[in-house]
Design a protein around this motif. Sequence first.
Motif, mmCIF file in Angstrom:
data_model
loop_
_atom_site.group_PDB
_atom_site.id
_atom_site.type_symbol
_atom_site.label_atom_id
_atom_site.label_comp_id
_atom_site.label_asym_id
_atom_site.label_seq_id
_atom_site.Cartn_x
_atom_site.Cartn_y
_atom_site.Cartn_z
ATOM 1 N N UNK A 161 0.822 -1.319 0.118
ATOM 2 C CA UNK A 161 0.077 -0.115 0.012
ATOM 3 C C UNK A 161 0.756 1.244 0.002
ATOM 4 N N UNK A 162 2.150 1.172 0.798
ATOM 5 C CA UNK A 162 2.812 2.450 1.077
ATOM 6 C C UNK A 162 3.432 2.736 -0.275
ATOM 7 N N UNK A 163 4.092 1.647 -1.078
ATOM 8 C CA UNK A 163 4.834 1.983 -2.297
ATOM 9 C C UNK A 163 3.728 2.405 -3.078
ATOM 10 N N UNK A 164 2.565 1.560 -3.489
ATOM 11 C CA UNK A 164 1.831 2.286 -4.398
ATOM 12 C C UNK A 164 1.303 3.799 -4.263
ATOM 13 N N UNK A 165 0.992 3.948 -2.954
ATOM 14 C CA UNK A 165 0.556 5.276 -2.767
ATOM 15 C C UNK A 165 1.702 6.348 -3.001
ATOM 16 N N UNK A 166 3.042 5.966 -2.851
ATOM 17 C CA UNK A 166 4.046 6.661 -3.273
ATOM 18 C C UNK A 166 3.967 7.015 -4.598
ATOM 19 N N UNK A 167 3.859 5.987 -5.646
ATOM 20 C CA UNK A 167 3.852 5.944 -6.889
ATOM 21 C C UNK A 167 2.782 6.830 -7.458
ATOM 22 N N UNK A 168 1.646 6.850 -6.730
ATOM 23 C CA UNK A 168 0.425 7.651 -7.113
ATOM 24 C C UNK A 168 0.661 9.212 -6.905
#
Length: 395
Positions: free
Chosen positions: A303-310
């Motif tokens: 979740x944290x990684x994807x949110x950083x990507x977004x």
Amino acid sequence: MPPLVVCCTLPDILTIIGQEESRSEVEHLFQDPNHPLSIAENEHHKWIDSVETFSPKEKKILKFARINLLTAKMYPFTDTHRLAVNNHYFMWTFIIDIVVDRESNEINDQVAKVYNQLLNSGGNCDTLSADEMNLPHVKTMADLAKRTLPHLGPYYRDIYIDSLEKYMNGRIRESRMGRRVVGLQDSFLEAPSTASLHDPRIPPLNARDYVKNRRETIGTRAGLDILRWVHNIQLTPEELKDERFEKMVLCAGEFTSLMNDLYSFKKEFLVAAFKPIDNLIWIALHDPTTSTKSSQNTTSSLNDQLQAGFNYLAEVYTESYQVFQEQVSSLIASPPACVNGRPGFADDVRKYAEKTLECTAATATWSTDQSQIRYSVYATPESRKRRILEFSVPE
């Protein structure tokens, strides 16, 4: 083990580009069979059914994609004639995508030559050989050229033809480059490798290069030519050669390509099953030069990684919007020399910028529309309202 549930907040594209109020809902207008939107939709579906070179599956996909809904959101108050021309433009780019993705480099080169001939001849096939006529979708493209080009007139037509040629060439170039995403070893959480997945002679793309390369492979340039025609924006071909207009076009290309990556990410990620994908969010997470670098460690949750990507995509989008507005302000304050005091130039620039952003907002609302199943971004109307992306990932 239970599936991993992803829950992230997507960037608010409409707010970034100052279009918070541009949440045009036009679905109810289709209920009136005599409304221009309904008429254009029926004619569009009839045309799709008439194309012999489309497979039954492709016809179904085209109808479910609801391109006519996108056109309606872009131009809700225009007439059936202009709605049809914009739909035909979308079909031209769709067919190019089909051909380039399926055919060999040799066939694509032949197709590009013939398609460009059709554009410059207004769809005339008389000079084509039998072999050229047998290339993919030639008859269909000739029909589209005849249905579109005469209506634009020479003022818009020549620029539109040039834009479609650039799109075709850009898509072929992109196809030849192959997949240049930064690769991984085994899993999403591992550090990126430095080798290209496709060809070791081709270096992997970093996030910024990826954004630049996508500008000419999304079809926005020709769409802006249609936009100026629909709204009767009288910027001359000579005026449009100014580099500031070119920067506006490139920014608009980024608006669309970044949006495409944002709203298609869930679908692409699930299909790839943790394998690399050609998407800015994925690339940014594995590019050590981006602001997402701090999230790339084995203790960070998915979740944290994807949110950083977004969040990174939102940063790039904001930068692009700022560059776009800088060009608008500069053009109004210091017009190109060729303008020579032409009355209405500043108004044309303002209208061009305003309508470009309106169409960008329309694309955003279309991409996340509940009736648009191309991406199925949000699970419920409430999650769409709050921009909450939720999906399950099998362990």
